[in-house]
Write an enzyme that holds these catalytic residues in place. Structure first.
Site, mmCIF file in Angstrom:
data_model
loop_
_atom_site.group_PDB
_atom_site.id
_atom_site.type_symbol
_atom_site.label_atom_id
_atom_site.label_comp_id
_atom_site.label_asym_id
_atom_site.label_seq_id
_atom_site.Cartn_x
_atom_site.Cartn_y
_atom_site.Cartn_z
ATOM 1 N N LYS A 34 63.550 -47.646 -6.381
ATOM 2 C CA LYS A 34 62.332 -47.335 -7.123
ATOM 3 C C LYS A 34 62.355 -48.181 -8.385
ATOM 4 O O LYS A 34 63.249 -48.027 -9.233
ATOM 5 C CB LYS A 34 62.259 -45.849 -7.489
ATOM 6 C CG LYS A 34 61.029 -45.538 -8.346
ATOM 7 C CD LYS A 34 61.098 -44.183 -9.017
ATOM 8 C CE LYS A 34 59.932 -44.026 -9.998
ATOM 9 N NZ LYS A 34 60.025 -42.797 -10.812
ATOM 10 N N TYR A 85 67.385 -46.417 -8.855
ATOM 11 C CA TYR A 85 66.261 -46.112 -9.745
ATOM 12 C C TYR A 85 66.407 -46.919 -11.024
ATOM 13 O O TYR A 85 67.348 -46.718 -11.795
ATOM 14 C CB TYR A 85 66.251 -44.608 -10.035
ATOM 15 C CG TYR A 85 65.137 -44.109 -10.923
ATOM 16 C CD1 TYR A 85 63.971 -44.844 -11.144
ATOM 17 C CD2 TYR A 85 65.242 -42.867 -11.545
ATOM 18 C CE1 TYR A 85 62.949 -44.363 -11.944
ATOM 19 C CE2 TYR A 85 64.224 -42.359 -12.351
ATOM 20 C CZ TYR A 85 63.087 -43.118 -12.547
ATOM 21 O OH TYR A 85 62.084 -42.634 -13.343
#
Length: 323
Positions: free
Chosen positions: A192, A164
């Site tokens: 992500k 992330y």
């Protein structure tokens, strides 16, 4: 070449990563689709409101999401205790249909704490974990420290790991070279990316195409563009409010209906900016109230919107035909 240098620099001379029985799930889990990073409702005393959370989940169940992200940035995870973070994931898993994925945020500042919280998230039903990079000592978080951190987490995690990168919050980008190196780990499933740099997303997709690695757009504002360069889905704050519309945009992109997708994407840009970089989580929670969900107040020190900010938020939704 990079991986060999990394293994030496980190102080441990690793052999090439090998897939074992505990990592088989990483190869099979398909992340493609739309995920709302769900908000955490609170009571007037700032306790987690599990009843309102359950009511939100019932409404989300009617939308064709691939799954939910729980305890991401929009869930206000920095303001929750570890026990609360685990309990929220446990409650969501209890309500979430088995066919939908649960990605749980388990990132902490230390590697040790992240490993421990990751194990707890897996134990209460997370299908995968979303791990943000440490950032408090950002001056020391070079590529070597980050690769070492994520490798240790992935080595021990019972479930697949999704990297992330959210530099707007951490002040630290996850370097492309680090992502490429980590993509070779059998238990690191994807990324992500919330930065919004489409050339970066395209480059990561290109450089990891030999791996079973999946990239998710971290915002609705560039979802269509991310699909164009090879992303498989999105974790989008705006999906908490306009979930059906985000799933429709996904459908249009995946079916190659780009003109229709462009029109819809353009209408989502301003509302998305309003609930993310412009006005943040308090705006997302206010918009949720307008659209029939429980948003409510944030946990202190986050403050409610001012009247002027609320009017700005309403304008960004109404001028695009959503209110």
């Amino acid at each position: 070449m990079l991986c060999v240098r990394v293994w030496t620099r980190c102080g441990v001379r690793y052999r090439p990563w090998r897939r074992n029985a505990s990592h088989v799930g990483a190869a099979r889990l398909d992340l493609s689709g739309i995920y709302p990073p769900i908000a955490t409702p609170f009571t007037a005393k700032e306790d987690v409101d599990y009843q309102k959370l359950e009511e939100n989940l019932q409404k989300y169940d009617k939308i064709p999401f691939k799954g939910l992200v729980v305890q991401g940035s929009n869930g206000e995870y920095p303001y929750l205790t570890e026990e609360e973070r685990v309990e929220v994931v446990k409650e969501v898993r209890r309500s979430l249909p088995l066919g939908k994925l649960l990605l749980a945020g388990s990132g902490c500042e230390s590697t040790r704490a992240t490993v421990q919280l990751t194990a707890k998230m897996a134990a209460v039903g997370a299908d995968a974990v979303l791990v943000v990079n440490p950032c408090f000592y950002k001056g020391k978080m070079d590529i070597w420290a980050l690769i070492h951190h994520f490798t240790k987490v992935a080595d021990s995690s019972p479930v697949p790991v999704v990297l992330y990168s959210v530099p707007a919050n951490t002040g630290l980008d996850l370097p492309v070279d680090a992502v490429v190196a980590l993509s070779q780990h059998p238990n690191i499933l994807g990324l992500k990316d919330s930065r919004g740099d489409i050339t970066r997303i395209g480059l990561i997709v290109h450089k990891t195409k030999a791996q079973d690695f999946q990239v998710l757009a971290g915002s609705a504002g560039f979802l269509m563009a991310a699909y164009c360069v090879g992303a498989v889905g999105g974790v989008c704050a705006l999906a908490n409010v306009l979930g059906q519309e985000l799933c429709e945009l996904e459908r249009l992109c995946r079916s190659g209906r780009w003109e229709e997708a462009k029109v819809l994407q353009q209408r989502l840009i301003e509302p998305n900016a309003a609930v993310t970089r412009k006005l943040g989580v308090p705006a997302l929670k206010q918009a949720m109230e307008w659209f029939g969900y429980h948003g409510g107040a944030c946990r202190s020190p986050l403050q409610p919107l001012t009247e002027a900010e609320t009017q700005l938020l309403r304008r960004d939704f109404s001028t695009n035909g959503w209110l």
